[in-house]
Design a protein around this motif. Structure first.
Motif, PDB file in Angstrom:
ATOM      1  N   LYS A 184       9.980 -11.869  -2.236  1.00 15.03           N
ATOM      2  CA  LYS A 184      11.103 -11.980  -3.168  1.00 15.03           C
ATOM      3  C   LYS A 184      10.691 -12.616  -4.491  1.00 15.03           C
ATOM      4  O   LYS A 184      11.268 -12.315  -5.540  1.00 15.03           O
ATOM      5  CB  LYS A 184      12.229 -12.783  -2.520  1.00 15.03           C
ATOM      6  CG  LYS A 184      12.923 -12.049  -1.379  1.00 15.03           C
ATOM      7  CD  LYS A 184      13.932 -12.950  -0.666  1.00 15.03           C
ATOM      8  CE  LYS A 184      14.591 -12.240   0.500  1.00 15.03           C
ATOM      9  NZ  LYS A 184      15.519 -13.126   1.245  1.00 15.03           N
ATOM     10  N   THR A 185       9.683 -13.501  -4.443  1.00 16.22           N
ATOM     11  CA  THR A 185       9.236 -14.159  -5.672  1.00 16.22           C
ATOM     12  C   THR A 185       8.102 -13.402  -6.362  1.00 16.22           C
ATOM     13  O   THR A 185       7.642 -13.815  -7.428  1.00 16.22           O
ATOM     14  CB  THR A 185       8.758 -15.597  -5.375  1.00 16.22           C
ATOM     15  OG1 THR A 185       7.674 -15.550  -4.436  1.00 16.22           O
ATOM     16  CG2 THR A 185       9.892 -16.440  -4.810  1.00 16.22           C
ATOM     17  N   GLY A 186       7.642 -12.311  -5.761  1.00 18.85           N
ATOM     18  CA  GLY A 186       6.572 -11.513  -6.359  1.00 18.85           C
ATOM     19  C   GLY A 186       5.176 -11.996  -6.025  1.00 18.85           C
ATOM     20  O   GLY A 186       4.193 -11.424  -6.503  1.00 18.85           O
ATOM     21  N   LEU A 187       5.083 -13.015  -5.179  1.00 18.25           N
ATOM     22  CA  LEU A 187       3.765 -13.517  -4.797  1.00 18.25           C
ATOM     23  C   LEU A 187       3.040 -12.539  -3.872  1.00 18.25           C
ATOM     24  O   LEU A 187       1.810 -12.480  -3.848  1.00 18.25           O
ATOM     25  CB  LEU A 187       3.916 -14.883  -4.108  1.00 18.25           C
ATOM     26  CG  LEU A 187       2.643 -15.639  -3.747  1.00 18.25           C
ATOM     27  CD1 LEU A 187       1.829 -15.973  -5.001  1.00 18.25           C
ATOM     28  CD2 LEU A 187       2.988 -16.936  -2.984  1.00 18.25           C
ATOM     29  N   TYR A 188       3.814 -11.776  -3.137  1.00 15.73           N
ATOM     30  CA  TYR A 188       3.253 -10.825  -2.179  1.00 15.73           C
ATOM     31  C   TYR A 188       3.845  -9.443  -2.417  1.00 15.73           C
ATOM     32  O   TYR A 188       5.062  -9.295  -2.579  1.00 15.73           O
ATOM     33  CB  TYR A 188       3.561 -11.280  -0.744  1.00 15.73           C
ATOM     34  CG  TYR A 188       3.324 -10.223   0.309  1.00 15.73           C
ATOM     35  CD1 TYR A 188       2.043  -9.759   0.603  1.00 15.73           C
ATOM     36  CD2 TYR A 188       4.398  -9.698   1.042  1.00 15.73           C
ATOM     37  CE1 TYR A 188       1.828  -8.794   1.569  1.00 15.73           C
ATOM     38  CE2 TYR A 188       4.198  -8.727   2.020  1.00 15.73           C
ATOM     39  CZ  TYR A 188       2.908  -8.289   2.279  1.00 15.73           C
ATOM     40  OH  TYR A 188       2.697  -7.333   3.238  1.00 15.73           O
ATOM     41  N   ARG A 189       2.979  -8.440  -2.434  1.00 18.28           N
ATOM     42  CA  ARG A 189       3.418  -7.050  -2.531  1.00 18.28           C
ATOM     43  C   ARG A 189       2.967  -6.304  -1.291  1.00 18.28           C
ATOM     44  O   ARG A 189       1.792  -6.347  -0.930  1.00 18.28           O
ATOM     45  CB  ARG A 189       2.839  -6.375  -3.771  1.00 18.28           C
ATOM     46  CG  ARG A 189       3.424  -6.862  -5.087  1.00 18.28           C
ATOM     47  CD  ARG A 189       2.917  -6.022  -6.238  1.00 18.28           C
ATOM     48  NE  ARG A 189       3.500  -6.415  -7.515  1.00 18.28           N
ATOM     49  CZ  ARG A 189       3.253  -5.830  -8.663  1.00 18.28           C
ATOM     50  NH1 ARG A 189       2.394  -4.804  -8.704  1.00 18.28           N
ATOM     51  NH2 ARG A 189       3.818  -6.245  -9.782  1.00 18.28           N
ATOM     52  N   THR A 190       3.904  -5.628  -0.669  1.00 20.14           N
ATOM     53  CA  THR A 190       3.553  -4.838   0.504  1.00 20.14           C
ATOM     54  C   THR A 190       2.863  -3.547   0.070  1.00 20.14           C
ATOM     55  O   THR A 190       2.971  -3.121  -1.080  1.00 20.14           O
ATOM     56  CB  THR A 190       4.810  -4.454   1.306  1.00 20.14           C
ATOM     57  OG1 THR A 190       5.625  -3.608   0.490  1.00 20.14           O
ATOM     58  CG2 THR A 190       5.600  -5.677   1.714  1.00 20.14           C
ATOM     59  N   TYR A 191       2.181  -2.910   1.021  1.00 17.23           N
ATOM     60  CA  TYR A 191       1.788  -1.526   0.805  1.00 17.23           C
ATOM     61  C   TYR A 191       3.060  -0.686   0.804  1.00 17.23           C
ATOM     62  O   TYR A 191       3.996  -0.944   1.563  1.00 17.23           O
ATOM     63  CB  TYR A 191       0.902  -1.013   1.940  1.00 17.23           C
ATOM     64  CG  TYR A 191      -0.447  -1.670   2.099  1.00 17.23           C
ATOM     65  CD1 TYR A 191      -1.038  -2.385   1.064  1.00 17.23           C
ATOM     66  CD2 TYR A 191      -1.139  -1.557   3.301  1.00 17.23           C
ATOM     67  CE1 TYR A 191      -2.292  -2.967   1.231  1.00 17.23           C
ATOM     68  CE2 TYR A 191      -2.386  -2.128   3.478  1.00 17.23           C
ATOM     69  CZ  TYR A 191      -2.959  -2.846   2.441  1.00 17.23           C
ATOM     70  OH  TYR A 191      -4.187  -3.417   2.606  1.00 17.23           O
ATOM     71  N   THR A 192       3.099   0.325  -0.030  1.00 20.21           N
ATOM     72  CA  THR A 192       4.169   1.308   0.080  1.00 20.21           C
ATOM     73  C   THR A 192       3.952   2.112   1.355  1.00 20.21           C
ATOM     74  O   THR A 192       2.870   2.078   1.964  1.00 20.21           O
ATOM     75  CB  THR A 192       4.167   2.264  -1.118  1.00 20.21           C
ATOM     76  OG1 THR A 192       2.931   3.020  -1.101  1.00 20.21           O
ATOM     77  CG2 THR A 192       4.294   1.498  -2.435  1.00 20.21           C
ATOM     78  N   LEU A 193       4.961   2.858   1.764  1.00 26.06           N
ATOM     79  CA  LEU A 193       4.809   3.719   2.939  1.00 26.06           C
ATOM     80  C   LEU A 193       3.669   4.703   2.722  1.00 26.06           C
ATOM     81  O   LEU A 193       2.852   4.929   3.623  1.00 26.06           O
ATOM     82  CB  LEU A 193       6.117   4.472   3.210  1.00 26.06           C
ATOM     83  CG  LEU A 193       6.090   5.442   4.389  1.00 26.06           C
ATOM     84  CD1 LEU A 193       5.789   4.706   5.689  1.00 26.06           C
ATOM     85  CD2 LEU A 193       7.424   6.193   4.487  1.00 26.06           C
ATOM     86  N   GLU A 194       3.574   5.254   1.515  1.00 22.60           N
ATOM     87  CA  GLU A 194       2.516   6.236   1.216  1.00 22.60           C
ATOM     88  C   GLU A 194       1.134   5.580   1.307  1.00 22.60           C
ATOM     89  O   GLU A 194       0.184   6.194   1.804  1.00 22.60           O
ATOM     90  CB  GLU A 194       2.726   6.827  -0.174  1.00 22.60           C
ATOM     91  CG  GLU A 194       3.943   7.726  -0.303  1.00 22.60           C
ATOM     92  CD  GLU A 194       5.270   6.973  -0.313  1.00 22.60           C
ATOM     93  OE1 GLU A 194       5.256   5.746  -0.587  1.00 22.60           O
ATOM     94  OE2 GLU A 194       6.307   7.597  -0.055  1.00 22.60           O
ATOM     95  N   GLN A 195       1.012   4.347   0.825  1.00 18.38           N
ATOM     96  CA  GLN A 195      -0.270   3.650   0.912  1.00 18.38           C
ATOM     97  C   GLN A 195      -0.647   3.369   2.363  1.00 18.38           C
ATOM     98  O   GLN A 195      -1.812   3.520   2.753  1.00 18.38           O
ATOM     99  CB  GLN A 195      -0.209   2.349   0.113  1.00 18.38           C
ATOM    100  CG  GLN A 195      -0.208   2.532  -1.384  1.00 18.38           C
ATOM    101  CD  GLN A 195       0.034   1.231  -2.124  1.00 18.38           C
ATOM    102  OE1 GLN A 195       0.807   0.365  -1.681  1.00 18.38           O
ATOM    103  NE2 GLN A 195      -0.612   1.065  -3.268  1.00 18.38           N
ATOM    104  N   SER A 196       0.323   2.940   3.166  1.00 15.93           N
ATOM    105  CA  SER A 196       0.054   2.674   4.580  1.00 15.93           C
ATOM    106  C   SER A 196      -0.380   3.939   5.305  1.00 15.93           C
ATOM    107  O   SER A 196      -1.299   3.918   6.129  1.00 15.93           O
ATOM    108  CB  SER A 196       1.297   2.088   5.267  1.00 15.93           C
ATOM    109  OG  SER A 196       1.498   0.744   4.902  1.00 15.93           O
TER     110      SER A 196
END
Length: 282
Positions: free
Chosen positions: A154-166
């Motif tokens: 929520k604070t932008g410290l962590y970005r998940t992989y998108t579904l396409e990247q995963s």
């Protein structure tokens, strides 16, 4: 289950089995004891730092046959950032001990953890392979509300992989484990209403494995097709792989057509489940 019960295992999952109160753990094993001969065996999951010779002797006495370790990553910096409480060295030590005691070894990994990337996840897979587990499970990280990871997201410290990247990453990991003859017994999280309701980032898909297998065939075709000048091609696959080649909602075949290819699909059942050959039309 009746006569088919020998194809199933009694399983203690959803936590670190060997880390719970010892008396409670033994009571669960005692409860399973009268039924053990009706099943293939007992499978448990636990932490890599909660395995030693004494624990394994106890598990063997109760006919436990498979031990899975929640390793998640083989990168110590990633493990530390995610507060896993164990090291990659713990995974190596526990894995070797489990195998030396005659248990089936399973390893679980999570892709896209905080602090990880494609290279670190791929290296985790390669280090898993070096430990020669019998099975692996791969879980792309899903961010759940109410967790530290959700706060980082929520604070932008962590970005998940998108579904396409995963999908892109895990389709490659499938082939790594397939080449090493290591069985992937789970790819992606089981569907639940709670998971969908409480997850963030919109990167969960209930048919994740299917998407990854679709991607394997699409990339195999594109990599093979580019060697030919003509776009009129014959494509050979095992007939059991037809749905994987076509893609979910025919996405693969539509992509191929949109790229200008005119293909004739042929079956060659000598090809493996991910096998594909492209030949120029006569």
């Amino acid at each position: 289950m009746g006569a088919n019960s020998q194809n199933y295992e009694i399983a203690f999952f959803g936590g670190s089995f060997t880390a719970i109160d010892r008396a409670y753990m033994v009571s669960l094993l005692e409860a399973a004891k009268p039924f053990i001969n009706e099943f293939k065996g007992i499978r448990i999951s636990t932490r890599p730092d909660c395995i030693d010779s004494e624990i394994l002797s106890l598990l063997k006495a109760y006919k436990v046959t498979s031990v899975e370790l929640g390793a998640q990553s083989m990168d110590n910096s990633v493990l530390e950032l995610n507060k896993r409480g164990h090291s990659a060295e713990d995974v190596v030590k526990a894995s070797r001990l489990i195998k030396s005691c005659g248990f089936s070894l399973g390893l679980q990994m999570m892709t896209g953890l905080y602090g990880s990337d494609f290279d670190k996840d791929t290296e985790t897979a390669r280090r898993f392979i070096s430990l020669k587990p019998d099975t692996v499970r791969i879980y792309p990280t899903v961010v759940m509300n109410g967790t530290d990871l959700a706060d980082y997201y929520k604070t932008g410290l962590y970005r998940t992989y998108t579904l396409e990247q995963s999908v892109s990453l895990c389709s490659r990991l499938i082939l790594l484990f397939e080449e090493a003859d290591i069985k992937i017994i789970r790819l992606g999280l089981h569907y639940s209403d709670s998971l969908v309701k409480n997850s963030l980032a919109d990167n969960y898909h209930p048919a994740f494995k299917e998407l990854c297998e679709n991607e394997i065939f699409l990339q195999a075709f594109l990599n093979s097709a580019k060697q030919f000048e003509s776009k009129k091609l014959n494509v050979f696959i095992n007939e059991k792989s037809l749905s994987k080649f076509l893609g979910q909602k025919r996405k693969n075949i539509n992509t191929i057509k949109n790229l200008g290819y005119d293909i004739s699909l042929c079956f060659d059942n000598t090809l493996g489940k991910y096998g594909l050959e492209v030949r120029q039309c006569d």
